[in-house]
Design an enzyme around this catalytic site. Structure first.
Site, short mmCIF file in Angstrom:
data_model
loop_
_atom_site.label_atom_id
_atom_site.label_comp_id
_atom_site.label_asym_id
_atom_site.label_seq_id
_atom_site.Cartn_x
_atom_site.Cartn_y
_atom_site.Cartn_z
N GLY A 1 59.07 57.74 48.73
CA GLY A 1 59.76 58.92 49.11
C GLY A 1 58.94 59.74 50.21
CD GLN B 1 55.03 63.88 51.43
OE1 GLN B 1 56.21 63.58 51.43
NE2 GLN B 1 54.12 63.04 51.34
CB CYS C 1 51.14 62.33 46.94
SG CYS C 1 51.71 63.44 48.31
CG LEU C 2 53.08 58.26 51.18
CD1 LEU C 2 54.42 58.11 52.09
CD2 LEU C 2 52.48 56.96 51.37
CG HIS D 1 56.25 63.37 44.23
ND1 HIS D 1 54.82 63.13 43.68
CD2 HIS D 1 56.04 63.33 45.74
CE1 HIS D 1 54.05 62.97 44.76
NE2 HIS D 1 54.79 63.26 46.03
CD GLU D 2 59.02 62.66 47.68
OE1 GLU D 2 58.56 63.56 48.58
OE2 GLU D 2 58.54 61.45 47.43
CG HIS E 1 55.81 66.85 49.03
ND1 HIS E 1 54.48 67.15 49.02
CD2 HIS E 1 55.85 65.57 48.32
CE1 HIS E 1 54.00 66.25 48.92
NE2 HIS E 1 54.69 65.18 48.32
#
Ligand code: GNR
Ligand code: NI
Length: 167
Positions: free
Chosen positions: A46, A51, A91-92, A133-134, A137
């Site tokens: 995702g 991000q 997480c990226l 999670h997204e 963000h």
């Protein structure tokens, strides 16, 4: 298509609250395509626009094994949630950190698709976790904020040192 640079925790830009998309136009579709390319290359399941330092409510997700199920969520809202599940998250924007987070086990979400049309979806398992999670963000929240302050400060210093070494 282009890959976009990902910003890393503890970058303060990760705490920006994303604005609603008011029109799903060609520039939004281009950004979504670039975000998908960035997510697949990372690789990740995702990516939120936050991000890549674009502060609008746009998410791409693909939790399939063979990367065949790209889903785009614009202006997502959680309509209902049920249950709890614990799972290891990464997480990226927080490379190398994997920690257990408790989330709702099931969610019903409403969003706009790339065609600008609203849709609803029910999700469980990794898809439900990923949507939550997204969406965090987009609110400026990174998963490490669910951890103890001690863990957060260790992660901060680890990633700050990492950034110095790789700069
Ligand atoms: O690639 C990702 N994997 C992942 C695993 C468990 C829970 C959440 C995620 S999302 C993450 C990609 C990312 O950072 N999205 O914001
Ligand atoms: Ni993330």
């Amino acid at each position: 298509m282009a890959q976009l640079p990902i910003i890393y925790y503890p970058d303060p830009r990760l705490h920006t609250k994303a604005a609603k998309v008011d029109r799903v136009d060609a520039s939004i579709r281009q950004l979504a395509a670039d975000m998908a390319e960035t997510m697949y290359a990372a690789p990740g399941v995702g990516l939120a626009a936050t991000q890549v330092d674009r502060h609008i409510q746009l998410i791409v997700i693909d939790v399939s094994e063979d990367k065949s199920s790209l889903q785009t969520f614009i202006n997502p809202e959680i309509l209902a949630r049920e249950g709890e599940c614990e799972g290891e998250e990464g997480c990226l924007s927080v490379p190398g950190v994997y920690e257990t987070v408790t989330r709702s086990a099931w969610v019903r979400v409403r969003a706009l698709g790339l065609d600008g049309q609203p849709f609803e979806l029910e999700a469980s398992d990794l898809l439900a976790v990923c949507i939550q999670h997204e969406m965090d963000h987009l609110q400026g929240k990174v998963f490490v904020e669910y951890l103890s302050r001690l863990k957060q400060s260790r992660i901060k210093s680890k990633l700050t040192k990492h950034a110095r070494v790789t700069a």
